[in-house]
Structure formats: structure tokens, C-alpha cells
Design an enzyme around this catalytic site. Sequence first.
Site, mmCIF file in Angstrom:
data_model
loop_
_atom_site.group_PDB
_atom_site.id
_atom_site.type_symbol
_atom_site.label_atom_id
_atom_site.label_comp_id
_atom_site.label_asym_id
_atom_site.label_seq_id
_atom_site.Cartn_x
_atom_site.Cartn_y
_atom_site.Cartn_z
ATOM 1 N N HIS B 133 0.862 -1.180 0.000
ATOM 2 C CA HIS B 133 0.000 0.000 0.000
ATOM 3 C C HIS B 133 0.907 1.241 0.000
ATOM 4 O O HIS B 133 2.006 1.201 0.545
ATOM 5 C CB HIS B 133 -0.840 -0.060 1.284
ATOM 6 C CG HIS B 133 -1.912 0.978 1.405
ATOM 7 N ND1 HIS B 133 -1.665 2.275 1.781
ATOM 8 C CD2 HIS B 133 -3.248 0.899 1.223
ATOM 9 C CE1 HIS B 133 -2.806 2.956 1.826
ATOM 10 N NE2 HIS B 133 -3.790 2.147 1.489
ATOM 11 N N ASP B 211 2.983 -4.568 8.154
ATOM 12 C CA ASP B 211 1.808 -3.714 8.017
ATOM 13 C C ASP B 211 0.577 -4.618 8.160
ATOM 14 O O ASP B 211 0.186 -5.311 7.233
ATOM 15 C CB ASP B 211 1.837 -3.034 6.649
ATOM 16 C CG ASP B 211 0.557 -2.256 6.345
ATOM 17 O OD1 ASP B 211 -0.352 -2.235 7.208
ATOM 18 O OD2 ASP B 211 0.471 -1.672 5.253
ATOM 19 N N GLN B 214 -4.672 -4.865 7.216
ATOM 20 C CA GLN B 214 -5.706 -5.805 6.784
ATOM 21 C C GLN B 214 -5.677 -7.079 7.625
ATOM 22 O O GLN B 214 -6.722 -7.613 7.996
ATOM 23 C CB GLN B 214 -5.510 -6.167 5.301
ATOM 24 C CG GLN B 214 -5.662 -4.999 4.348
ATOM 25 C CD GLN B 214 -7.075 -4.446 4.272
ATOM 26 O OE1 GLN B 214 -8.038 -5.116 4.629
ATOM 27 N NE2 GLN B 214 -7.200 -3.203 3.839
ATOM 28 N N LYS B 237 -10.475 0.011 10.363
ATOM 29 C CA LYS B 237 -10.728 -1.224 9.604
ATOM 30 C C LYS B 237 -11.133 -2.375 10.529
ATOM 31 O O LYS B 237 -11.639 -3.395 10.081
ATOM 32 C CB LYS B 237 -9.480 -1.632 8.807
ATOM 33 C CG LYS B 237 -9.102 -0.598 7.741
ATOM 34 C CD LYS B 237 -8.011 -1.112 6.815
ATOM 35 C CE LYS B 237 -7.244 0.006 6.156
ATOM 36 N NZ LYS B 237 -7.752 0.407 4.843
ATOM 37 N N CYS B 375 -4.738 2.566 -3.694
ATOM 38 C CA CYS B 375 -3.519 3.053 -3.043
ATOM 39 C C CYS B 375 -2.368 2.079 -3.231
ATOM 40 O O CYS B 375 -1.577 1.848 -2.309
ATOM 41 C CB CYS B 375 -3.735 3.300 -1.555
ATOM 42 S SG CYS B 375 -4.825 4.666 -1.221
HETATM 43 C C1 PLP Z 1 -2.412 -2.798 3.649
HETATM 44 C C2 PLP Z 1 -2.727 -1.405 4.105
HETATM 45 N N1 PLP Z 1 -1.763 -0.646 4.653
HETATM 46 C C3 PLP Z 1 -1.983 0.589 5.103
HETATM 47 C C4 PLP Z 1 -3.230 1.158 5.000
HETATM 48 C C5 PLP Z 1 -3.408 2.560 5.495
HETATM 49 O O1 PLP Z 1 -4.318 2.638 6.558
HETATM 50 P P1 PLP Z 1 -4.705 4.084 7.088
HETATM 51 O O2 PLP Z 1 -5.217 4.852 5.907
HETATM 52 O O3 PLP Z 1 -5.763 3.854 8.094
HETATM 53 O O4 PLP Z 1 -3.464 4.684 7.643
HETATM 54 C C6 PLP Z 1 -4.276 0.424 4.419
HETATM 55 C C7 PLP Z 1 -5.633 0.963 4.247
HETATM 56 O O5 PLP Z 1 -5.914 1.975 3.653
HETATM 57 C C8 PLP Z 1 -4.009 -0.884 3.966
HETATM 58 O O6 PLP Z 1 -4.973 -1.615 3.413
#
Ligand code: PLP
Lengths: 418, 418, 144, 144
Positions: B133, B211, B214, B237, B375
Site C-alpha cells: 500500500h 503492516d 488488513q 478497519k 492506493c
Molecule cells: C495494507 C494497508 N496498509 C496501510 C493502509 C493505510 O491505513 P490508514 O489509511 O488507516 O493509515 C491500508 C488501508 O488503507 C491498507 O490496506
Amino acid sequence: MGAGVSEVAAPVLDVARIRRDFPILSETVRGKPLVFLDSAASAQKPVQVIEAMTDTMRRQYANVHRGLHWMSERTSDAYEGVRDKVARLLNAASRDEIVFTRNSTEAINLVAHSYGRGVMTPGQAVVISEMEHHANIVPWQMLRDAHGIELRVAKITDAGELDLDSLASLLADGRVGLVALTHMSNVLGTITPAETIVSMAHAAGAKVLLDGSQAVVHRRVDVTALDVDFYVFTGHKLYGPTGIGVLYGKHALLEAMPPFMGGGDMIGTVSFEHTTWAEVPHKFEAGTPAIIETIGLGAAIDYVEAIGFDPISAHEAALTDHALARLATIDGLNVLGRAQQRGGVISFTLDGAHAHDVATLLDQSGVAVRAGQHCAEPLMRRLGIHSSARASFGVYTTEQEIDHFVDALDGARRLLVA
Amino acid sequence: MGAGVSEVAAPVLDVARIRRDFPILSETVRGKPLVFLDSAASAQKPVQVIEAMTDTMRRQYANVHRGLHWMSERTSDAYEGVRDKVARLLNAASRDEIVFTRNSTEAINLVAHSYGRGVMTPGQAVVISEMEHHANIVPWQMLRDAHGIELRVAKITDAGELDLDSLASLLADGRVGLVALTHMSNVLGTITPAETIVSMAHAAGAKVLLDGSQAVVHRRVDVTALDVDFYVFTGHKLYGPTGIGVLYGKHALLEAMPPFMGGGDMIGTVSFEHTTWAEVPHKFEAGTPAIIETIGLGAAIDYVEAIGFDPISAHEAALTDHALARLATIDGLNVLGRAQQRGGVISFTLDGAHAHDVATLLDQSGVAVRAGQHCAEPLMRRLGIHSSARASFGVYTTEQEIDHFVDALDGARRLLVA
Amino acid sequence: MSTDATTLYQDWVLARARAPLHAGRIAGGVTGVAENRSCGDSVRFWLKRQDGRVVAARHETEGCAICQASADLIAGLAAGLNEDRLATLWEEACGVLESGVAPAGRQGDAGMLLGVFAGVAEYRARHRCAMLPYQAYEQAARAG
Amino acid sequence: MSTDATTLYQDWVLARARAPLHAGRIAGGVTGVAENRSCGDSVRFWLKRQDGRVVAARHETEGCAICQASADLIAGLAAGLNEDRLATLWEEACGVLESGVAPAGRQGDAGMLLGVFAGVAEYRARHRCAMLPYQAYEQAARAG
Ligand SMILES: Cc1ncc(COP(=O)(O)O)c(C=O)c1O
Ligand SMILES: Cc1ncc(COP(=O)(O)O)c(C=O)c1O
């Protein structure tokens, strides 16, 4: 008082009706009705804010910006609509000058990091003052230590006002890149002469950041009239939720600044070799924002604007006058600061009694005040004390509550100072 | 599958009962019942979370840490109690290893900034992968550009799994300081072999950040069993509010890292010349935290733990199997990735139709899916596509909803691909 | 459960805070210091040993009544009890901070210390005030 | 207010997206490009002028049906209308995007463009899809 802080009219505020909007005010504490005099640390929340947040979660929620579906579109609209509200609240020239942050602290860190490291050059200086909150001290120390920026500290007078001669002398060599000062002291209640500060700084080639964490709660602020370069505030002191704050920055400055954090939503296009940034303000908002809290902040802004800043200022001025008059009758009580322009915050010490003991005894009477250093340790040192107690007022504070507080305080004094 | 992600048992989850906890699921969209298949972007919130937040605002709220009075003490207890809950959720060795952030993005930026600039030295490298991401790409690019850290990208296989040979070759020269990988892809659904990654990285002298944005939603994660160095996730999430995320870091690493932002609560003692830092984890939590949201996250953790991760995993595996089987019947539909271990996220393209048009047509049937680059622009490029649509499942998703989605999708295909 | 003003701020607590019996320094003694940075309180302990035993203890305390009283009581106990017994008493006091109930029938400085801890129990933000002096004592004890 | 599938994705919109009349390049023409970074869509416009007037327009569009149709309609109009009239039509189209109502009785590519914009009006996240081609056109127009 500067432009951008409107003169106080005298309309009266219907406190009884306002209090009904704040469910927590009917709670009891240690068997006594809650008298909450700690609003400067964080204000209580009206049902309007609570409902805006619950409605979002119950009826119309999805992640913003990235979604094509109905829930996402509508939630994005609500979220972005608050940017318009904040721009109107501060009278910013454009909604793009409003960046959402977690709180004032993050907003100041963003500027210290991005403007400080990205635009300022080693050898330049930042000016703060002796009466800053740690949030407006530590980020600049970190900038100093990492980036070779000098940190200069403007003095305050014994009355607790900004010493403009001191400021002038710090600006004299033309090496100051940024003046970062509080717009209202969270300890002394002092409202600083924002317009004068801005014109002095601009004349010396320096930009100005005002820490409006306290000021924005008590007075109408007009960033355009003030011509200030950066302005920060925090939602939870403005009757809004935690987790949401605001950085206002002039468009050209924000444009010139590199991003602070990286991630989703703040990018233009991403490849492993090279990434481009989104337009201002999104460049500074990495990742999923505090959607529900931003919507709550929007409701808080609606709430205070519906009451009106003139009645709010008048109400707090009346409460402050009343409290100062009553406190003057207590033996050995010293109020910190005696600024001409002040908001609804009163800090004090009591000869022969420690602020902690005072606060605990008040708590036993249901009165919540703050005691300690109020995140302003250098100011405590400047005042020659270790700690103090602080009573602070909100739209829901009544004269009766202040009387109850002063009576309880006098009882504490009699017990502690024998 | 690694340790730290428990094997799936087969208990069944009472979806009908769960759905009653989510008020938004009774809403209609464009006149149709909402079928929300965008939980991977942000999940909906159960009443338990909503009520924990409103109860805080209605009954027990004040700023934390700094107050001696009842409301502040109790609010601090509730806030700090969530740190214990998160530590238990992740099976951290100590509550002091849990840092609250705004979201995953900020957690990763914190590590990139503080560990990256404060502990790593120029010439070292960070390894990410092709399926990250943006939140786990951009902060490392910023570190690369500011601090002379090399950025290396591990390949993925055509099945959408991490290419372990590629990872091994990137680790070979011993210059890698940190391996930062997703624990579950938000596009492909791939669950990465965390235990293998950690042991490969540690053998090469590198630390590991996973990370878990998910992964933590779908499986039980045990940071101690995984022996991972940093783990991040985001509250919204996990059925919690926005504005709150988590960084887990091993205590010794957090101790060695300089602070990220400066301000109140993160300091030991402040003077203009020299400031000392508070103990871990407070060193990393500057300013008033997201108090209400943290308490909401605590309720979300209670909620998923009450359901249990085994039933959650089993439910999502069943839904995913069902969806994959049904999607296979649609002409010209291509599912992205076919990893052995996968969570409840399915991305797809439809020959001759653009993801945007698909998403809009689904939206007209009340079905919320995501469309675009998710993203993860470099991953799209790796897959040779511009965009895709994505359906993702939560505890409240039913087989009937998936059938409705697939039927609507087939209708869209018939309209768009003539 | 509720403690009123007189329970926490009993006369003898306030008296001991106002007129401590063991305030001051010990020339040539070992010393230790502890600070509560959130309010600026600080305690410095001095200990003097003979044949390994603590024979004199003094403190200089800048703090609230609870901290003052706790410091003075610990100083009184430090010179009278051996270190192990003081450590045991301290554990008991920490237990009282959790339970809010002081054991009946304890006399002298030990009884008073447990009483102070019982009184402060329900004011969690004040626990550090009561506990700070022991940190300073421990540091001094380690130093010597 | 609700638009169903057939209103937004009308046959002629889909037909025009699938089989554009003005796709391609113009050798020696001026060109302009616009991208929607959030989905990877891109439009490239080519214009050819004679005596200051646009005499030919072509586009290469990678995008959804709305974007494709909009690009092809704008290309058709660019070669037929003068630049001022196209700018006026564009303003009208943007108005339709806000109001959701297309004026009655408009013919040809102009009528179709307004129809597409009316259909997409209530899908705010899709407005950029409809608007992207004009940005590319404008860039090409400025370039020439
Ligand atoms: C795999 C992963 N990493 C990071 C993020 C970033 O999360 P956040 O926008 O809540 O910081 C997301 C979701 O948008 C994600 O799916
Ligand atoms: C003057 C001033 N500045 C900054 C802050 C920091 O606000 P926050 O903790 O919400 O970032 C505060 C309040 O704590 C304050 O009173």
C-alpha cells in the site's frame, strides 16, 4: 487587542439552555454535582457534536476520497464540507489553506518539520516566548537540534504580557525566519497583541505562527485581517471531539513546503523511483483521516457560531471579572498574571498550600480544576513557582459554580493553612 | 501460514445477530438495501463502539494524564486500559510496547522517521515489496531521499505471493536495516508468510515491520510468537473509529528511538536549553491523544474478541470461497492473485469494461465496492492494469449479499460488454 | 468507599507535613533524589550508615502535604527499621494503595504511613505524591 | 432525482465509448494530456489548426465509458465549433453537472455531451471522468 479578535459586545448568553446541551453536566462526582472548571484542558461536548458523530456511524459512513459509491461520496462531502466551515470560521482566503491534523501539537510539528526543515535554512532563527505551552516549545527545540536553527525566547513582563521590546530586539538582526507565539496563554489567560506581532515580524522579514489553541475558543479570529501566516487550533477545546486539529497556512507557504508524512491520499502518482505530491492541502493529509471526528468538529463550529462569539466573549469576561473579584477576598491567594486583555483562564497559588492538595480538596467538593505545570514548565520557572492551580471557564460555566468553587477553595485554605 | 496467525477452526458465526449490531446495514442507498462490500477500505461500526464513544462524551470525559480530578483520573484509566487491551490482542510482552497513532500511515511514518533517521545510518537499505500500500512505500521513499537509505523492492510471483527468492537476494549483502512488508495485501488478499520473513530478515541482521492493517481484521496476530519487531494497524478497519491506530514496537527498539513529534505528554522535563523525554510509549505520544477514539477502539477489540477470531476467519474463508466460485462463472472476469493463504478481499477486472463503470453500476444496485488503484499504484503497474474493482468482506457480510453482488456484476457486464 | 476531606487530610498528616521531624541534610551522608516531573515536586534523601546499618535519615522535600508527610514518615522509619523490614512495610503500603484499607492496630510511623496510603488510595493521580519519597530513599540506600 | 442504469449508461453513450469516431493521432498536430491519478485514466488530445481555427481533433483515451464518450464528443465538437463557442458549451455542461438537468431540444454532439453530463451528475465521484477530456483539450489548445 489586535484586529481579528473582535471587540466584545454585551449580548447575554442563555447559560441554562446551553447547559442542557451538555449531558455530562448532570453527572455527580464523589457524590457532588460536577463543577467542571477544566475546560482549557479539554472542553465538554454538546449533544449536537455527539449526534453528528453517531449519525455518521449509524447512517452514513465509508472511507473518503477513494470511493465511487454512495456512502463514500456522501461521507467525503461531509468531511470536505467541514474544511469550508473551518475556512469560514477563521476567514481564510481559501478552503485549500485548511489542513486537518490530530491536534494543535501535530499542527505545530508539521510546520516545524516541513517549513522548518524544508524551507528555513540553518543559521536562521525561530522566536518563541517565555509563556508558551510545551507544544510550542519542543518542536522548535527538535528543529534547532536537527537542523541548525537558533531558538530565541522573547521575554514576558511581570504582568504576564509579551514584552514587545524583547521581541523587537530578537528580530533586529533580520535572521528570524519564523515567530511562533501563543495567541492566548493557557496559564495566564493573556491574549497577545496578534496584529502588532505580525506587523513587527513581517517588517523584519519573518513569518508568524500563532498558537490559537485557547484563543479560538474565546474570541472570533480572522486570519486574513491578522495577515498571520500560520494559525493552529485543536478541536477538543472548542467543544469538539479529540483526534482532530487544524493548521491554517497561507496558500503560497503551504505550496512551498514539502510533505510531512507519506502515504495514501497525499500523493499524485507513485512509482518506486519517484513519487509526486497531491495538491495542497491533501499533500499534508496522509492516510485515512479522522473522518468521524472532523464531522464532529464541524458540528462544534456550528454550535459555537450559533451561540455567537460576542456573547461567548462577554459571558467569559463577566465570569472572569466575578471570579477575580471573589478570589481577591481569599487570604494568601495569588493570581498569576494581570494582563489587560485576557480570556477565561485563571491560575493561582495559595501561600502555604500546594496546588495538588488544593485540587484534591476541590475535587472532593465536585470541583474539577487543573494543578501542576500546565505543560508550561519554563513559564513556571519564570514565575518562580513549581506549580499552580488553574480554573478555566466555558460557555456552560455559571456564576454559581464560581461561587461554589471559591467557597470550596476557602475551605481548603482553612484546612491546609493552619 | 506463519505462527501468529492461528489455524482456522470451523465454528459458525451468527451473522444475523451480528448484523443487528450495525445500524448502518439497515440503510438504503439509491432506493436499494445497502450491500457494503468495502470493508477493507473502512469497516462499519457496531453499536458497542458507538456507545462506548457516546458514553465517554456524555458521562465521563476530561483530558487525560494531566488532571488530578475525578473525571480526568477515570478518563485516563479508560484510555490507558485500552493500551492493555491492545497489548493482549497482539500478545505483546508489555503494554509499554503499544504506541497510539492516528492510523497505520502515521505508525509507519513514525518508524520511518524515528527508527529510519534516528537509528539507521546512510548506506543501509529498507526492503519493501511490489504489493505494498502507498502507506508502506512513500514514507520509505521520503527516508531514502532525506537520509541516504537505499530502497529495495522484493518481487511478487505471478500468483501474487511474496517471492522469497527475491527477498533472500535483497537481504544477501547484509546491508538491510529493515524489512517492511504487508502482512496481508489490500488488493490481492494474499497473507504473507510472516514467520519465514522474520526469520530470514533476522538471519540477515535486519529488523522487520509488518503492516497489519488488513491482517489484524481477519486473523489472530501474535507478535511475540512471530518475533516481529514492529507491527502496525489502524482502528477504522477493525470496526473501530477513525483517528486511532497502533504501533507495536519491541521495547528495546522503542527505547533506542528518538521522538517523532514534540509537545505535551511526551516530555520528562522542559527547559529552553534542554528537554528530556518521557518513558516509552509516552515519548511517542505528543499532545492530547485521540481519547474518545481510543476508548472506541477498546470497544471494537472487545467486540471482535467476543465473536472470536476463529469464527471470523472461518466465516470470511467461506465467503471468499463462495465468491470466488460464483465469480468464476462470469465471462471475462479475472480475479487478481491466487495466493494459497488469503483473506476476505477479492480484486478483479472485467474484460472490455472499466472498473469505474462497474462500480457505478453496482452502486446503482446498492452494492458498494471500491474501484481504482487501491492506493497501490506500483502493484497495478506490476499486474499490467490501470485499475481494478474490489469487493471485501466483514463479519456482517452474508452469502446472500455476495450472490446479489455477483448478479449485479453480471448485469453490469451484459450492459457494458456488448 | 468515599473518603472525605478529614480522612485524607487528617490533622496528624497535615501537622507532620507542616512540621516535619526529619527534614534536613546529613553532612557526609549518601544521598538520592526523585522528582515528579509533571508537577515539579522533588525529594532528596540523606542516609548515614554505621556497620552497614542506617543510623540516621533526613530528607529535603518540595511537594504537597501527602508527599511531605510520606517523606518524613519514611525518614523516621529508615533510621529505626532495618532495610529489609522497611522494604516489607513498603510492599504492605503499596498493597494498601490498591485496597484502600489500612490494617487495624498498627502503631507509630508505620501505622501513620499506612494511614496516609489508605487515605490517598482513591485519588489515583495522587499515588505518585505518596510514593515519590521512597524512590529517593531507595536511591540513597543503593548509593551507600 | 434517481437515475437508473439506462439513464447514465444509455446505448448511444456506450456505443460512442466502444466505437469512437475521433480516436487517433494527428501527425504534426499540437497535443495535450490530462490524467486522473486516482484511477490511472488518461486522455491525450491532438489538434490541428489552419488560419488559427481548429480543423481537426483526435484523442487517445484510456478510461471508463463516461470518459471515452466525453472525449469523443469533445473531439467532434472541437473541430466543428470555434474555441469560444466550445468554451461556452463547456460552461453549460459544467452547469448541468451541478443541476442534473439537461436543456431540452439540443441536437448532435452538443446535445449528447449535455446528456452525458446530466446522467453523471448525481455520481459526484464520477464527475472527474466526464471532465478529464476537456482538460486535455484545453492543454492542446493552449499549446497551439
Ligand atoms: C495494507 C494497508 N496498509 C496501510 C493502509 C493505510 O491505513 P490508514 O489509511 O488507516 O493509515 C491500508 C488501508 O488503507 C491498507 O490496506
Ligand atoms: C496554548 C496551548 N497550545 C497548545 C496546546 C496543545 O493542544 P493539543 O494537546 O490538543 O495538541 C494547548 C492545550 O493543551 C494549549 O493550551
